[in-house]
Scaffold this active site. Structure first.
Site, PDB file in Angstrom:
ATOM      1  N   LYS A   1       0.847  -1.201   0.000  1.00  7.38           N
ATOM      2  CA  LYS A   1       0.000   0.000   0.000  1.00  7.38           C
ATOM      3  C   LYS A   1       0.879   1.247   0.000  1.00  7.38           C
ATOM      4  O   LYS A   1       1.913   1.287   0.690  1.00  7.38           O
ATOM      5  CB  LYS A   1      -0.886  -0.023   1.248  1.00  7.38           C
ATOM      6  CG  LYS A   1      -1.915   1.099   1.317  1.00  7.38           C
ATOM      7  CD  LYS A   1      -2.765   0.952   2.577  1.00  7.38           C
ATOM      8  CE  LYS A   1      -3.865   1.986   2.664  1.00  7.38           C
ATOM      9  NZ  LYS A   1      -4.677   1.827   3.897  1.00  7.38           N
TER      10      LYS A   1
ATOM     11  N   SER B   1      -9.626   1.484   3.113  1.00  6.89           N
ATOM     12  CA  SER B   1      -8.844   2.281   2.212  1.00  6.89           C
ATOM     13  C   SER B   1      -7.790   1.511   1.423  1.00  6.89           C
ATOM     14  O   SER B   1      -7.285   2.009   0.421  1.00  6.89           O
ATOM     15  CB  SER B   1      -8.144   3.382   3.012  1.00  6.89           C
ATOM     16  OG  SER B   1      -7.217   2.812   3.922  1.00  6.89           O
TER      17      SER B   1
ATOM     18  N   SER C   1      -9.652  -0.827   7.276  1.00 13.07           N
ATOM     19  CA  SER C   1      -9.108  -0.602   5.932  1.00 13.07           C
ATOM     20  C   SER C   1      -8.376  -1.778   5.309  1.00 13.07           C
ATOM     21  O   SER C   1      -7.994  -1.722   4.143  1.00 13.07           O
ATOM     22  CB  SER C   1      -8.163   0.602   5.939  1.00 13.07           C
ATOM     23  OG  SER C   1      -8.903   1.797   5.975  1.00 13.07           O
TER      24      SER C   1
END
Lengths: 98, 477
Positions: free
Chosen positions: B68, B143, B167
């Site tokens: 990420k 997210s 997330s």
């Protein structure tokens, strides 16, 4: 007390953010909704409840995170400045303060 | 079956090479990115160089992994999905990255995410939303949507994300993969760009429990660079995957299966409870009386911490600086106005509001008190059971654009996941089937502090009994 556009303007200033008139119109009712929602916590009687101080588990709290006070290598001036939008003579350069 | 093990076997047997594995993963990332927008940077040359230099005896030798874009990898960008960091290149590796590289894993790229990990749909990325590989008109969740989509689409066997309020687990559920949020203090946050420091943990995506276990074993443990990591031994997570849950006590919080929960999700998670009963687990009803307040508590604490953490983005030391600002404070304001997107601004302002003079006691202090009540709820519940089962997300993947104008509706999507972050306990999302519209549904297992072995064991038993083998229409192979 519902959040007004004046509140949002003040908070934006505290947070060092410029807010356009259009953003102000969008944010004020949205933030008012969210604050009204979180106010449901007022229904709970928490007079005798100790607040949490963070996310640590008991084991995390018991962990001694102090280290010996000895110097260790760090990034160094050149690397630390490498990503700066404006660097000069070994410093971060910013617009005038006054 | 562990994909990490099967990749390693095919390399050892000479069927393929580590370089070919990594190149094929990079090619899949490049090819699918036009459709999914899952990656913000794909590093073909770097990945090939690193795999050529990898010691083949290491536990993750030649395993491609996606990271990420809010976790620092030296040599690659870290944008956090934000214009304010743009093409920032961190001068150091996050501890979790250092450990993965030390184990031979090969980072192939940085994945798209909601700006500063703030969002439940990936629509808050400054670089466009990620698409769900099961239906590209729908969100992958957020997210960490890019990492979830990359694993679901078969680009990489494993990926890292971060989980502050769900997330990792929510996008895992919406994309049909496993997603683990470990106990607070299990993984180092050094090099993870801070959103809400008392809630943030680095999490893992994979298509099976064995691969989650392998990666957790590598990245977990005390780190002198992060004072909140705990001195707790890292067990051999893989040895827990016995498939046997006879006698395990599975807590069923009936009250969380009511209003607001999609009927198909409810039925499928209840069916999973029955699978556990059939496998010999004991189902016990538990209560979490304060869970209904968790979203309110979360959006006070998370925004308060965010307003403080994001004060560092000021256009001075790194990242974007606005032009035409001849005075310092004006430069801060313009930089932050032009650099941050609407959701980040909204949260910084909410956080500033709840911490401001006259409001601190009413909001922040109160929220920390209710957080204590929530921790007590879990303590009591875990006296009766070993794990608690809930849905991960109240609905399957929703349409891109569906909730974008209503931030509160978007926040309510995190209703089942934020409790684990507030209490500091681990949570694991397990894929358990498809809806009638062929969208993945997942359930969540919550456990007491440091119970990752138990969560993985219970998830593995389900995975063995009811393997989820479906593949999304957008897939690498």
């Amino acid at each position: 007390m519902p959040i007004t556009e004046a509140d949002v303007e003040k908070v934006a200033q505290l947070a060092h953010m410029e807010i356009t008139p259009d953003e102000l119109k969008m944010f004020a009712p949205q933030m008012a909704d969210i604050v009204a929602y979180v106010e449901q916590l007022n229904a709970l009687n928490t007079a005798d409840v100790q607040p949490s101080l963070g996310g640590l588990t008991p084991e995390g709290e018991a962990t001694d995170s102090a280290r010996d006070d000895v110097t260790a290598p760090s990034l160094g001036q050149k690397t630390a400045l490498a990503e700066a939008p404006d660097a000069a003579a070994g410093h971060f350069r910013v617009p005038k303060v006054l | 079956m562990s994909e990490i093990e099967s990749i390693k076997e095919s390399i050892t047997s000479g069927e393929t090479t580590a370089r070919a594995v990594v190149e094929s993963s990079v090619s899949a990332a490049e090819k699918l990115n036009e459709t999914l927008n899952a990656f913000l940077q794909i590093d073909r040359d770097g990945a090939v160089k690193r795999v050529e230099a990898t010691d083949s005896t290491l536990p993750l030798a030649g395993i491609p992994i996606a990271i990420k874009d809010n976790i620092c990898v030296q040599g690659l960008q870290t944008s956090c999905g934000s214009r304010i960091l743009g093409d920032y290149h961190p001068p150091y590796n996050a501890t979790v990255i250092q450990r993965l590289l030390g184990a031979g894993a090969v980072v192939i790229g940085k994945t798209n995410c909601d700006e500063f990990a703030m969002g439940s749909s990936n629509e808050n990325s400054a670089f466009g939303p990620v698409k769900n590989p099961w239906d590209t008109t729908r969100v992958p969740g957020g997210s960490s949507g890019g990492s979830a989509a990359a694993v679901a689409a078969g680009v990489v066997p494993v990926a890292l994300g971060s989980d502050t309020g769900g997330s990792v687990r929510q996008p895992a559920s919406l994309c049909g993969v496993f997603g683990l949020k470990p106990t607070y203090g299990r993984n180092s946050r050094y090099g993870l760009v801070a959103f809400a420091s008392s809630l943030d943990q680095v999490g893992i995506f994979a298509r099976n429990t064995a691969d989650v276990a392998s990666v957790l074993g590598v990245i977990a443990g005390r780190d002198s660079h992060d004072a909140t990591t705990a001195d707790v031994a890292v067990p051999d997570y893989k040895s827990e995957l016995s498939g046997d849950v006879k006698g395990a006590r599975v807590g069923f919080p009936k009250a969380l299966f009511g209003e607001g929960l999609d009927a198909e999700v409810r039925d499928m998670v209840k069916a999973a409870v029955n699978v556990y009963r059939d496998l010999g687990a004991e189902i016990v009803e538990v209560e979490l009386p304060n869970a209904q307040y968790s979203i309110a508590v979360y959006y006070i604490i998370a925004t308060a911490e965010a307003s403080s953490n994001l004060a560092r983005f000021d256009g001075v030391r790194y990242g974007f600086r606005a032009e035409d600002a001849p005075e310092l404070r004006q430069m801060y304001r313009k930089t932050r106005d032009e650099g941050f997107g609407p959701e980040v601004k909204r949260r910084i302002m909410l956080g500033t509001y709840v911490l401001s003079a006259g409001y601190y006691e009413a909001y922040y202090h109160k929220a920390q008190q209710v957080r204590s009540l929530l921790k007590q709820d879990f303590q009591k519940a875990f006296e009766l059971c070993d794990v608690i089962i809930t849905p991960t997300s109240p609905t399957p993947a929703f349409l891109i654009g569906e909730k974008v104008d209503d931030p509160l509706a978007m926040y309510l999507n995190d209703i089942y996941t934020v409790t684990a972050n507030l209490a500091g306990i681990p949570g694991l999302s397990v894929p358990c089937g498809l809806s009638s519209a062929r969208l993945p549904i997942g359930f969540q297992l919550l456990g007491k502090y440091w119970s990752e072995p138990m969560l993985l064991k219970v998830a593995h038993a389900y995975e063995t009994a009811r393997p989820f083998t479906e593949r999304p229409p957008v897939h690498a192979n």
